[in-house]
Design a protein around this motif. Structure first.
Motif, mmCIF file in Angstrom:
data_model
loop_
_atom_site.group_PDB
_atom_site.id
_atom_site.type_symbol
_atom_site.label_atom_id
_atom_site.label_comp_id
_atom_site.label_asym_id
_atom_site.label_seq_id
_atom_site.Cartn_x
_atom_site.Cartn_y
_atom_site.Cartn_z
ATOM 1 N N PHE A 253 0.829 -1.203 0.000
ATOM 2 C CA PHE A 253 0.000 0.000 0.000
ATOM 3 C C PHE A 253 0.863 1.253 0.000
ATOM 4 O O PHE A 253 0.564 2.238 -0.677
ATOM 5 N N ASP A 269 -3.960 -5.067 -7.865
ATOM 6 C CA ASP A 269 -4.006 -4.698 -9.284
ATOM 7 C C ASP A 269 -5.152 -5.394 -9.999
ATOM 8 O O ASP A 269 -5.853 -4.793 -10.823
ATOM 9 N N LYS A 272 -8.451 -3.736 -8.976
ATOM 10 C CA LYS A 272 -8.687 -2.468 -9.667
ATOM 11 C C LYS A 272 -9.053 -2.702 -11.134
ATOM 12 O O LYS A 272 -9.904 -1.986 -11.678
ATOM 13 N N GLY A 363 -11.752 0.913 0.133
ATOM 14 C CA GLY A 363 -10.470 1.544 -0.159
ATOM 15 C C GLY A 363 -9.401 0.566 -0.582
ATOM 16 O O GLY A 363 -8.602 0.853 -1.482
ATOM 17 N N MET A 364 -9.372 -0.624 0.012
ATOM 18 C CA MET A 364 -8.320 -1.583 -0.353
ATOM 19 C C MET A 364 -8.569 -2.153 -1.753
ATOM 20 O O MET A 364 -7.618 -2.499 -2.456
ATOM 21 N N LEU A 366 -9.646 -0.402 -4.163
ATOM 22 C CA LEU A 366 -9.237 0.679 -5.060
ATOM 23 C C LEU A 366 -7.750 1.000 -4.941
ATOM 24 O O LEU A 366 -7.249 1.870 -5.652
ATOM 25 N N GLY A 367 -7.067 0.330 -4.020
ATOM 26 C CA GLY A 367 -5.639 0.546 -3.852
ATOM 27 C C GLY A 367 -5.276 1.768 -3.039
ATOM 28 O O GLY A 367 -4.119 2.194 -3.048
ATOM 29 N N ILE A 368 -6.235 2.352 -2.310
ATOM 30 C CA ILE A 368 -5.937 3.545 -1.520
ATOM 31 C C ILE A 368 -5.843 3.239 -0.029
ATOM 32 O O ILE A 368 -5.563 4.137 0.761
ATOM 33 N N MET A 369 -6.093 1.981 0.350
ATOM 34 C CA MET A 369 -5.967 1.558 1.734
ATOM 35 C C MET A 369 -5.298 0.193 1.779
ATOM 36 O O MET A 369 -5.375 -0.569 0.808
#
Length: 410
Positions: A253, A269, A272, A363-364, A366-369
C-alpha cells in the motif's frame, strides 16, 4: 379520586385527551411495535444482504462448477447465515437494551472467553489464528462478537457517567473514566493482536476513539490516543513486529515498487482491473471476465466489492454504497434521538464500526488503503460477521423502540 388526580384533570384536560388518544391508538394497533420499527434501516440491510448473496454466488459458482461441486453452495450458506442473523437481530431487539447495563459485564466476559478459546483450540485460516471450527464445518470468529461486546461495555461505562436516575445528565467523562475504558479495551485488543488480526484491532481502536469523542471525553485524550495509535502502528511496521504476509500487505500500500513485486500488490491490481472493466452499467451478473476467471482472490469475502464494480458497474457499486449510507444515516438518527447516553453511545459505536470497515474494505479494492481482510458489512460472505452485524442492527432497533422521546415508546 385523590387531590393530585383532581388537580391533573383540572389543569391539563388537553394532556388527558391526548393520553386517551394514545391509548386508543395503541388499542387499534396503529402504533404497534412493528409499525415503530425503523423499516428504512431494515430495508437497506436486507437489500445489501440480498445483493451480497448474489455477488457471492457469482464469485464462487464457476470455481465450484469446475471442481464438480454444487455451484449454489455458497449462496445457500449465505442465505442461511442471513436467516440466522435475522433471528439474532430479533433477540437483540426484544430484550430491553436498558437491561444491558446489568448484563454488560457478562457479555464482555463471554467475549473474552471466546477470544481465549480461539488461541487454545482455534484454527489458522489465511494467516490468522482467528477461527474455531465447529462440527459440520461451521467456522466461528469470536473477534466479530467482541466488537458488539466492547461497544456495549464502553456505552455502559460512559453512559453511567452521563445519565442519572432523575434523567439529568452529569458531568462529562473525566480522566478516570477514559482510563477505565482503555483498561476495558486493552484485554480484547491484546488477545486479538495475538491471533494476529490487525484489521479487527484497527476497527476496535476507531470505535473506542469515536465513542470517547461522542461521550464528550477530554479532547486531549482523543487527540492523544489518535496520535499514539499512529505512532504505534509506525513502530510495529518499523520494528517488523508483524508477520511477513501482514507486512507485505502494508508495504504494498505504501510503496508502488513493493506492490508490483508482491502477491498482495498483484491482488490489488487485479481488483482495480475488475472494477475498471465494469464501466458505468457493468458486464452483467455472472459475466465479469476477472470474476469468472478467478483472477481476484478471496472475492466472496475481502474483495466482494470488485464483483459489484465489474458485473454491476458504477451504478450497481454506487447503489451498494448508497444502501450502506442509508444504514449509517438511520443509525446516526437513532443515536441522536435516544433519550439516554447509553443508547446514544450504542448507536455511535455501531456507526463507527460500520463506517470504518466500509471505508477500509472499499479503499483496499481501489488501492488507496492497505489490505486488512475486513469484510464489507452485510455484503461479504461470512457467518460470524453477518451474525455480529445483525445483532448490532437489533440493538439499534431496540434503542429506537424504547426511546422515551416517542410517546408510544415501549
Amino acid at each position: 379520586m385523590d387531590e393530585l388526580g383532581s388537580t391533573a384533570l383540572r389543569s391539563s384536560p388537553v394532556a388527558l385527551r391526548g393520553k386517551i388518544g394514545q391509548l386508543r391508538d395503541r388499542a387499534s394497533g396503529r402504533h404497534s411495535p412493528l409499525r415503530r420499527l425503523d423499516w428504512l434501516l431494515l430495508g437497506a440491510v436486507l437489500v445489501l444482504a440480498v445483493i451480497g448473496a448474489l455477488l457471492v454466488w457469482s464469485a464462487t459458482s464457476e470455481r465450484l462448477t469446475v471442481a464438480g461441486g454444487d455451484p449454489r453452495s455458497f449462496l445457500k450458506r449465505d442465505l442461511l447465515n442471513l436467516a440466522l442473523g435475522l433471528v439474532l437481530a430479533t433477540g437483540a431487539m426484544l430484550l430491553d437494551y436498558r437491561l444491558l447495563r446489568a448484563y454488560a459485564p457478562f457479555v464482555y466476559l463471554g467475549s473474552l472467553v471466546g477470544l481465549i478459546a480461539v488461541l487454545v483450540v482455534g484454527s489458522t485460516i489465511n494467516g490468522a489464528h482467528s477461527w474455531i471450527v465447529l462440527p459440520g464445518g461451521f467456522e466461528l470468529q469470536p473477534s466479530e462478537f467482541a466488537k458488539v461486546a466492547l461497544i456495549v461495555g464502553i456505552a455502559m461505562i460512559l453512559g453511567e457517567k452521563r445519565d442519572s436516575r432523575d434523567g439529568v445528565r452529569a458531568a462529562r467523562p473525566g480522566d478516570i473514566d477514559v482510563l477505565v475504558v482503555l483498561g476495558l479495551a486493552l484485554v480484547p485488543v491484546g488477545l486479538i493482536m495475538l491471533q494476529p488480526d490487525f484489521g479487527t484491532v484497527m476497527v476496535l481502536v476507531f470505535v473506542i476513539l469515536g465513542m470517547l469523542a461522542g461521550a464528550g471525553a477530554p479532547r486531549r485524550w482523543v487527540l492523544g490516543l489518535f496520535v499514539g495509535g499512529v505512532l504505534l502502528g509506525a513502530a510495529i511496521i518499523g520494528f517488523h513486529l508483524l508477520k511477513p504476509y501482514q507486512e507485505a500487505r502494508l508495504t504494498s500500500f505504501v510503496s508502488a515498487n513493493a506492490a508490483t513485486n508482491s502477491t498482495t500488490g498483484y491482488n490489488v491490481d487485479q481488483a482495480k482491473t475488475a472494477i475498471a472493466n465494469g464501466g458505468f452499467f457493468g458486464r452483467g451478473l455472472f459475466h465479469g471476465q476477472q470474476t469468472q476467471g478467478q483472477f481476484v482472490p478471496e472475492q466472496q469475502t475481502d474483495f466482494v466489492f470488485t464483483v459489484a464494480g465489474e458485473e454491476l458497474g458504477f451504478v450497481g457499486a454506487g447503489g451498494v454504497l448508497l444502501a450502506l449510507g442509508v444504514v449509517l444515516w438511520r443509525a446516526l438518527s437513532i443515536a441522536r434521538d435516544s433519550d439516554d447516553t447509553f443508547g446514544a453511545l450504542i448507536g455511535t459505536g455501531v456507526v463507527c464500526w460500520f463506517s470504518f470497515q466500509t471505508f477500509i474494505n472499499v479503499g483496499m479494492t481501489l488501492g488507496i488503503m492497505p489490505v486488512t481482510g475486513l469484510p464489507l458489512p452485510f455484503v461479504s460472505y461470512g457467518g460470524s460477521s453477518m451474525f455480529a452485524q445483525m445483532m448490532a442492527i437489533g440493538l439499534l432497533q431496540n434503542v429506537r423502540l424504547r426511546s422515551r422521546t416517542d410517546p408510544y415508546a415501549l
